[in-house]
Design a protein around this motif. Structure first.
Motif, short mmCIF file in Angstrom:
data_model
loop_
_atom_site.label_atom_id
_atom_site.label_comp_id
_atom_site.label_asym_id
_atom_site.label_seq_id
_atom_site.Cartn_x
_atom_site.Cartn_y
_atom_site.Cartn_z
N THR A 152 44.62 50.24 48.23
CA THR A 152 43.80 49.04 48.45
C THR A 152 44.54 48.02 49.29
O THR A 152 43.97 47.41 50.21
CB THR A 152 43.40 48.44 47.10
N ALA A 153 45.82 47.80 49.00
CA ALA A 153 46.62 46.86 49.79
C ALA A 153 46.74 47.32 51.23
O ALA A 153 46.63 46.52 52.17
CB ALA A 153 48.00 46.69 49.16
N LEU A 154 46.96 48.63 51.44
CA LEU A 154 47.04 49.15 52.80
C LEU A 154 45.73 48.95 53.55
O LEU A 154 45.73 48.57 54.73
CB LEU A 154 47.41 50.63 52.76
N GLY A 155 44.62 49.19 52.88
CA GLY A 155 43.33 48.98 53.53
C GLY A 155 43.10 47.52 53.91
O GLY A 155 42.59 47.23 55.00
N ALA A 174 45.28 41.28 48.69
CA ALA A 174 45.61 42.42 47.83
C ALA A 174 46.33 41.97 46.56
O ALA A 174 46.06 42.46 45.46
CB ALA A 174 46.46 43.42 48.60
N VAL A 175 47.26 41.02 46.70
CA VAL A 175 48.02 40.55 45.53
C VAL A 175 47.11 39.80 44.56
O VAL A 175 47.18 40.01 43.34
CB VAL A 175 49.19 39.66 46.00
N VAL A 176 46.23 38.94 45.08
CA VAL A 176 45.36 38.17 44.20
C VAL A 176 44.38 39.09 43.48
O VAL A 176 44.16 38.97 42.26
CB VAL A 176 44.61 37.09 45.01
N SER A 177 43.78 40.03 44.20
CA SER A 177 42.84 40.95 43.55
C SER A 177 43.55 41.84 42.54
O SER A 177 43.01 42.14 41.47
CB SER A 177 42.13 41.79 44.61
N ALA A 178 44.79 42.27 42.85
CA ALA A 178 45.54 43.09 41.90
C ALA A 178 45.91 42.30 40.66
O ALA A 178 45.88 42.83 39.54
CB ALA A 178 46.79 43.65 42.58
N ALA A 179 46.27 41.02 40.82
CA ALA A 179 46.60 40.20 39.65
C ALA A 179 45.38 40.01 38.75
O ALA A 179 45.49 40.05 37.52
CB ALA A 179 47.13 38.84 40.11
N ALA A 217 38.44 42.22 43.82
CA ALA A 217 38.89 42.06 42.44
C ALA A 217 37.81 42.51 41.46
O ALA A 217 38.09 43.17 40.45
CB ALA A 217 39.28 40.61 42.18
N TYR A 218 36.56 42.18 41.76
CA TYR A 218 35.47 42.59 40.87
C TYR A 218 35.29 44.10 40.87
O TYR A 218 35.12 44.73 39.80
CB TYR A 218 34.18 41.91 41.31
N LEU A 219 35.36 44.72 42.04
CA LEU A 219 35.22 46.17 42.11
C LEU A 219 36.41 46.89 41.48
O LEU A 219 36.25 47.97 40.90
CB LEU A 219 35.08 46.60 43.57
N SER A 220 37.59 46.30 41.56
CA SER A 220 38.76 46.92 40.94
C SER A 220 38.67 46.90 39.42
O SER A 220 39.11 47.84 38.74
CB SER A 220 40.04 46.21 41.37
N ALA A 221 38.10 45.83 38.87
CA ALA A 221 37.98 45.72 37.41
C ALA A 221 36.68 46.27 36.86
O ALA A 221 36.52 46.36 35.65
CB ALA A 221 38.10 44.24 37.00
N LEU A 222 35.75 46.66 37.74
CA LEU A 222 34.45 47.13 37.29
C LEU A 222 34.52 48.39 36.45
O LEU A 222 33.83 48.50 35.43
CB LEU A 222 33.53 47.35 38.49
N PRO A 223 35.34 49.40 36.79
CA PRO A 223 35.34 50.62 35.98
C PRO A 223 35.74 50.39 34.53
O PRO A 223 35.29 51.10 33.65
CB PRO A 223 36.35 51.53 36.70
N THR A 224 36.62 49.43 34.27
CA THR A 224 37.06 49.20 32.90
C THR A 224 36.23 48.15 32.20
O THR A 224 36.39 47.93 31.00
CB THR A 224 38.52 48.74 32.88
N GLY A 225 35.37 47.48 32.90
CA GLY A 225 34.58 46.42 32.28
C GLY A 225 33.18 46.85 31.92
O GLY A 225 32.38 46.06 31.45
N ARG A 226 32.82 48.13 32.13
CA ARG A 226 31.46 48.59 31.82
C ARG A 226 31.28 48.74 30.31
O ARG A 226 32.23 48.91 29.58
CB ARG A 226 31.19 49.91 32.54
#
Length: 426
Positions: free
Chosen positions: A277-280, A328-333, A417-426
């Motif tokens: 994700t950071a590379l992208g 990338a850092v903010v979304s990862a945090a 950030a929302y898409l990164s946390a979406l799989p665990t927030g369902r």
């Protein structure tokens, strides 16, 4: 010796940036030693120790990126007529930049070693009532080869990154100036005039005699203007971003969410997803910055919007990449707080230290890139002021550029950030 003298004679702002590199290296070195202490204290679980060491790749990369940004803005290692005349061309200046970076990182690694040994009680007894004894394996002896190898990682990676990024390339303005100063004609350059005293003087001294240039003055090689085409890499950035989100979705399929403090097997997938994700984001951010400059100039722009948009287009790569890293850092945090298992104990001190190192390096790199961009625009800004442009217009253009970048990257960061946390927030 020359690297030491240039380091000592630098201005306070340059010294402050080098101290930031040393502080980042100290934090990274302490994290590497902390992973070694965990491995020594838990010999029955070598996989967890190896995974902790793998997580140190993130602060190590952030430290190297900050060191490269600081080396780019170092005024002591830029090609100048006086240095080139004594044989210090771009190649040797690159070596001096790498040595200066290595000196800063070695200083930080020594600070990390002293602090690590102090917390273990190897120097003046156990501090803080022995709270760090279990975490740093105070009852185990440190292997000297492994300790020195881990401490040498940050200086080696940072100096190698600086050397590879600042190596002389064909077509660079500094390399062309160096060839001209030594009397060598760059590849593709026209032949010097063969008649007249000026031609002989130019051939003897290596100074050009173009139109408007006095005899004996060095020929200035104009830096080519910034390309107006969109930066390459945007499609690859989108592909890497999609791949990183897919890997994070795979890593977050378990319920409850994996505990990053305990570093389970799923932590490797989380790390790989964040790196993709950071590379992208880093690859796609210059294109988005270029697009923001384009949008500022749309719909019959005035002088203010035209100036702000052209600057964004010219500095899309220089400013876009640090902005991509920041996103990338903010979304990862944000996703880290969601991925974290609520039943686990709070974040440990090493996790907080790693977060501070990565976040601090990211902010410092962005500010350093802004300083570099301002230095690059110094001649253009002076020309505008000589032409009568008010200073308030330049400040308004800077504010307009900042607003355009916020309008593009803040929603993008929240979406990632929302898409990164979406799989665990369902």
């Amino acid at each position: 010796m020359l690297a030491l003298r240039l380091t000592r004679a630098a201005r306070p702002a340059v010294q402050l940036r080098r101290l930031l590199v040393a502080a980042a290296s100290a934090g990274t070195g302490f994290l590497l030693l902390g992973s070694l202490g965990y491995a020594l204290g838990h010999p029955a679980t070598p996989g967890a120790g190896a995974l902790r060491l793998a997580w140190c790749v993130v602060p190590l990369a952030a430290t190297a990126y900050l060191a490269l940004a600081v080396a780019r803005t170092d005024p002591g290692t830029r090609p100048r007529p006086g240095l080139s005349a004594v044989g210090l061309g771009p190649g040797r200046l690159m070596a001096i930049s790498a040595l200066t970076t290595a000196l800063s990182c070695v200083l930080g690694s020594l600070v990390a070693l002293m602090f690590f040994l102090h917390l273990r009680g190897d120097i003046t007894g156990m501090p803080f009532d022995g709270d760090g004894a279990k975490l740093l394996a105070a009852d185990e002896s440190l292997p000297v080869p492994a300790t020195l190898t881990l401490l040498a990682l940050a200086p080696a990676v940072a100096s190698l990154t600086v050397a590879l990024a600042l190596r002389p390339r064909e077509g660079r303005a500094g390399a062309r100036w160096y060839d001209t100063a030594l009397g060598r004609r760059p590849a593709g350059a026209p032949e010097p005039p063969a008649d007249g005293k000026n031609a002989g003087a130019a051939a003897d001294t290596g100074f050009g005699t173009g139109a408007g240039t006095a005899v004996g003055e060095p020929e200035t090689v104009a830096v080519p203007p910034a390309p107006r085409e969109a930066p390459a890499g945007f499609p690859w950035g989108v592909a890497a971003l999609a791949g990183g989100l897919a890997v994070q979705a795979y890593a977050g399929r378990v319920t409850p969410a994996p505990s990053l403090a305990a570093l389970p097997a799923e932590g490797a997938a989380v790390l790989a997803g964040w790196m993709l994700t950071a590379l992208g984001l880093v690859l796609a951010a210059p294109g988005l910055t270029y697009l923001a400059g384009r949008l500022l100039q749309s719909a019959q722009p005035g002088a203010l919007r035209l100036l702000a948009g052209r600057v964004l287009m010219a500095e899309a790569t220089r400013i876009g990449r640090p902005l991509g890293v920041l996103c990338a850092v903010v979304s990862a945090a944000f996703s880290m707080t969601v991925l974290y298992d609520r039943s686990a104990p709070p974040f440990g001190p090493l996790t907080l230290l790693g977060t501070l190192v990565v976040a601090g390096c990211t902010l410092a790199t962005l500010l350093t890139a802004a300083v570099e961009a301002r230095q690059t625009r110094a001649d253009t800004t002076a020309a505008l002021l000589r032409l009568g442009a008010p200073a308030t217009m330049l400040r308004s253009a800077a504010a307009l550029r900042a607003g355009a970048l916020l309008a593009v990257f803040v929603p993008l960061t929240l979406l990632i950030a929302y898409l990164s946390a979406l799989p665990t927030g369902r």
